[in-house]
Design a protein around this motif. Structure first.
Motif, mmCIF file in Angstrom:
data_model
loop_
_atom_site.group_PDB
_atom_site.id
_atom_site.type_symbol
_atom_site.label_atom_id
_atom_site.label_comp_id
_atom_site.label_asym_id
_atom_site.label_seq_id
_atom_site.Cartn_x
_atom_site.Cartn_y
_atom_site.Cartn_z
ATOM 1 N N UNK A 54 40.050 47.204 43.062
ATOM 2 C CA UNK A 54 39.255 48.077 42.186
ATOM 3 C C UNK A 54 37.759 47.860 42.371
ATOM 4 N N UNK A 55 37.346 46.604 42.582
ATOM 5 C CA UNK A 55 35.925 46.345 42.835
ATOM 6 C C UNK A 55 35.511 47.066 44.113
ATOM 7 N N UNK A 56 36.330 46.969 45.131
ATOM 8 C CA UNK A 56 36.032 47.629 46.399
ATOM 9 C C UNK A 56 35.913 49.143 46.208
ATOM 10 N N UNK B 137 33.535 41.644 36.359
ATOM 11 C CA UNK B 137 33.760 40.677 35.264
ATOM 12 C C UNK B 137 35.240 40.582 34.921
ATOM 13 N N UNK B 138 35.932 41.698 34.900
ATOM 14 C CA UNK B 138 37.373 41.685 34.614
ATOM 15 C C UNK B 138 38.113 40.877 35.684
ATOM 16 N N UNK B 139 37.807 41.157 36.948
ATOM 17 C CA UNK B 139 38.424 40.424 38.056
ATOM 18 C C UNK B 139 38.141 38.929 37.941
ATOM 19 N N UNK B 140 36.898 38.588 37.717
ATOM 20 C CA UNK B 140 36.495 37.185 37.637
ATOM 21 C C UNK B 140 37.222 36.471 36.500
ATOM 22 N N UNK C 36 32.735 34.871 44.381
ATOM 23 C CA UNK C 36 32.037 35.010 43.099
ATOM 24 C C UNK C 36 30.549 34.724 43.261
ATOM 25 N N UNK C 37 30.222 33.657 43.947
ATOM 26 C CA UNK C 37 28.824 33.261 44.129
ATOM 27 C C UNK C 37 28.039 34.359 44.859
ATOM 28 N N UNK C 38 28.602 34.842 45.962
ATOM 29 C CA UNK C 38 27.928 35.884 46.747
ATOM 30 C C UNK C 38 27.860 37.206 45.979
#
Length: 156
Positions: free
Chosen positions: A96-98, A128-131, A53-55
């Protein structure tokens, strides 16, 4: 009663994970990450995902900064950021982000600024959804551990 609460939370966690797999948000790499967690490192997945998340937030800021620069023309630099995002997303199973990053990279390789802006918007949405969903999962896990760990003294 608390044991029942812990069991209910475990079932809720499994339902949430099943949903995330069904939606294609996560893939089997996330399960492999979970298998690396044990008693010696009970917060392993949480810690790895928080580093992600930070990166990722830094990468998103960098990508947005590049695209909002009126003089922008360094698509190669954008590709470097996207390759980092693809690698880190793959390592935690953020499917999905990938996939959005791969499409974003394709737009950047074509020097397609409009396509990059659309891809950035979609990337921010998926991230945002993943997080939010992983934070929800970690909160359930924390509550489950607390509920399972509560012990009352024996009454005489």
């Amino acid at each position: 009663m608390l044991v029942l609460g812990a069991e209910r939370l475990r079932l809720d966690m499994n339902r949430l994970l099943a949903l995330l797999f069904h939606q294609g948000v996560l893939d089997e790499q996330f399960l492999q990450l979970q298998q690396l967690q044990d008693e010696s490192s009970p917060n392993f997945v949480y810690e790895v995902v928080n580093i992600y998340f930070h990166e990722s937030e830094k990468l998103l800021r960098n990508l947005r900064g590049l695209l909002l620069d009126k003089e922008f023309s360094d698509y190669k630099k954008m590709g470097i950021h996207l390759n980092q995002f693809i690698g880190s997303s793959s390592s935690i199973g953020a499917k999905r982000v990938r996939a959005v990053c791969v499409a974003f990279r394709a737009a950047s390789e074509q020097n397609n600024r409009a396509g990059c802006l659309r891809a950035l918007e979609l990337l921010e949405h998926e991230y945002c959804y993943l997080k939010n969903k992983l934070r929800e999962l970690f909160q359930m896990e924390q509550q489950r551990v607390l509920a399972a760990g509560v012990r009352y003294p024996m009454q005489n």
